[in-house]
Design an enzyme around this catalytic site. Structure first.
Site, mmCIF file in Angstrom:
data_model
loop_
_atom_site.group_PDB
_atom_site.id
_atom_site.type_symbol
_atom_site.label_atom_id
_atom_site.label_comp_id
_atom_site.label_asym_id
_atom_site.label_seq_id
_atom_site.Cartn_x
_atom_site.Cartn_y
_atom_site.Cartn_z
ATOM 1 N N LYS A 1 -34.527 15.821 74.154
ATOM 2 C CA LYS A 1 -35.305 16.976 73.680
ATOM 3 C C LYS A 1 -35.945 16.649 72.330
ATOM 4 C CE LYS A 1 -31.180 18.981 71.506
ATOM 5 N NZ LYS A 1 -30.144 20.032 71.632
ATOM 6 N N MET B 1 -47.249 18.377 49.542
ATOM 7 C CA MET B 1 -47.452 18.419 50.990
ATOM 8 C C MET B 1 -47.717 17.021 51.561
ATOM 9 S SD MET B 1 -50.310 20.465 53.238
ATOM 10 C CE MET B 1 -49.826 22.075 52.637
ATOM 11 N N ARG C 1 -24.747 32.128 71.752
ATOM 12 C CA ARG C 1 -26.101 31.573 71.662
ATOM 13 C C ARG C 1 -26.624 31.478 73.087
ATOM 14 N NH1 ARG C 1 -27.461 25.526 69.513
ATOM 15 N NH2 ARG C 1 -26.939 25.177 71.689
ATOM 16 N N TYR D 1 -46.639 19.147 40.504
ATOM 17 C CA TYR D 1 -46.755 20.612 40.432
ATOM 18 C C TYR D 1 -45.657 21.213 39.559
ATOM 19 C CZ TYR D 1 -50.172 20.894 44.249
ATOM 20 O OH TYR D 1 -51.288 20.785 45.031
#
Ligand SMILES: *Cc1c(COP(=O)(O)O)cnc(C)c1O
Length: 382
Positions: A45, A315, A139, A267
């Protein structure tokens, strides 16, 4: 402040690169197949835990796995589209999924509820199903209060020829901590679920509860099959077994600058250089899967030495403090690897980000180029 002049540099180091070591996947598969009492299902997966579903699937099938497992049917189509003919199980789908297509493409499906069963049974085709019980996570899987009804309804559908119940599955919620009482509860609930299925007249051949952790540490959970994903790619949540990490992430230094002491970086100016130093720019950021929360603690390896990531991870880029000597443009930075050469590991990045290795390896962004050695070379492996 001076900036080192730009220089051209050669491929393949000119871009970030995710290198997948399929020999590690092969070795891990062998180890897990040897540990498992029954069959080994390779769980591929989330694109094979970020390692490439097709590469991991083919490698695992060639080294001891007999089946493949995925969450969604869309992931199963991808395996079939690529020509993989091994048995595939898909276990997490909405009740209105394309069950007819699943039967047509020979994909087993998990059935976790009465609405799912009704929809599967009503769809054209003869459906191989695995009844899915919730072994104590609240779940996925059927709540125990509905399990007996689900078993009887499945048996009626089987008698009508609509489905064949080939399996019963469950999943443990605390298997990474083998000492946790929750494991005994999960095993007991699973044993009860099998008993109820038998009492309803079902004869499921595949009974599977263990994932990587229980496969490595708890033979009582093995039953007739293990479903392993993390372990294939070298992640051992129990930290009991030496598995081989399969992922290496590298990137070139694309800019180098010399700065004075007290220079704010990135930043928010959350970091200021404590001395005159060289800073290297690496074109990887949180959009590529490097967790921003690791800003201030993360390290990378440059020229064999650990170097701190300084300032906030952006980013698309991060800044490395290179110390008193710069490096050449295009020089390779190892973000993480297996750790054999003291480079940071995925486990370290996970710790820096207060998360688990699974989240790091599945989070690498799509713009990072992936490279895996050809399988042809793997066939000759021991
Ligand atoms: C992901 C998953 C697995 C594989 O678990 P690992 O711990 O990665 O081996 C097995 N079963 C189910 C239901 C899963 O969702």
């Amino acid at each position: 402040m001076s900036q080192v002049a730009a220089r051209t540099y050669a491929a393949p180091h000119s871009r970030p690169l995710l290198t997948i070591d399929l020999t590690a996947v092969a070795a891990n598969t062998r180890l897990l197949a040897d540990r498992a009492a029954g069959e080994l299902m390779a769980v591929v997966k989330a694109d094979g835990f970020g390692h490439g579903a097709l590469d991991v699937a083919r490698t695992a099938l060639a080294h001891g796995a007999t089946r493949l497992g995925v969450t969604s049917l869309e992931e199963a189509w991808r395996l079939r589209d690529a020509g993989l003919a091994a048995p595939v199980l898909s276990w997490l789908n909405p009740a209105d999924a394309d069950w007819a297509q699943a039967a047509l493409r020979d994909v087993d499906v998990a059935v976790p509820s009465l609405p799912h069963l009704a929809a599967v049974a009503a769809a054209p085709g003869r459906h191989r199903i695995h009844l899915h019980v919730d072994a104590g996570m609240a779940r996925d899987g059927a709540d125990p209060s509905t399990w007996v009804r689900l078993c009887h309804a499945a048996r009626r559908a089987e008698v009508r020829g609509e489905v064949e119940v080939v399996g019963v599955m469950g999943h443990l919620g605390c298997a990474d901590d083998p000492g946790d009482d929750c494991n005994a509860l999960g095993r007991t609930r699973f044993a009860w679920a099998i008993e109820m299925a038998r009492a309803a007249g079902l004869r499921p051949r595949l009974r599977h509860l263990a994932a990587t952790s229980a496969t490595l540490t708890d033979p009582r959970a093995h039953h007739t099959m293990s479903r392993v994903g993390a372990g294939l790619v070298g992640i051992d949540p129990t930290r009991t077994t030496a598995l081989r990490a399969a992922m290496t992430l590298t990137a070139p230094v694309v800019q180098v600058r010399r700065v004075r002491a007290g220079t704010p970086v990135g930043y928010g100016h959350v970091h200021r250089t404590s001395r005159a130093t060289y800073l290297g720019l690496v074109p990887l950021g949180y959009a590529d899967g490097l967790p921003r929360v690791a800003s201030g603690t993360a390290e990378v390896q440059v020229r064999g030495a650990r170097r701190p990531v300084v300032g906030r991870i952006s980013m698309d880029q991060l800044v490395v403090d290179l110390g008193g000597r710069g490096v050449d443009l295009g020089e390779t930075v190892t973000v993480f690897g297996p750790g054999a050469r003291d480079e940071p590991t995925v486990a370290e990045w996970a710790a820096w980000a207060d998360t688990i290795e699974h989240e790091v390896v599945t989070g690498i962004g799509s713009r990072v180029e992936r490279h895996a050695p050809a399988l042809a070379r793997l066939r000759s492996l021991p």
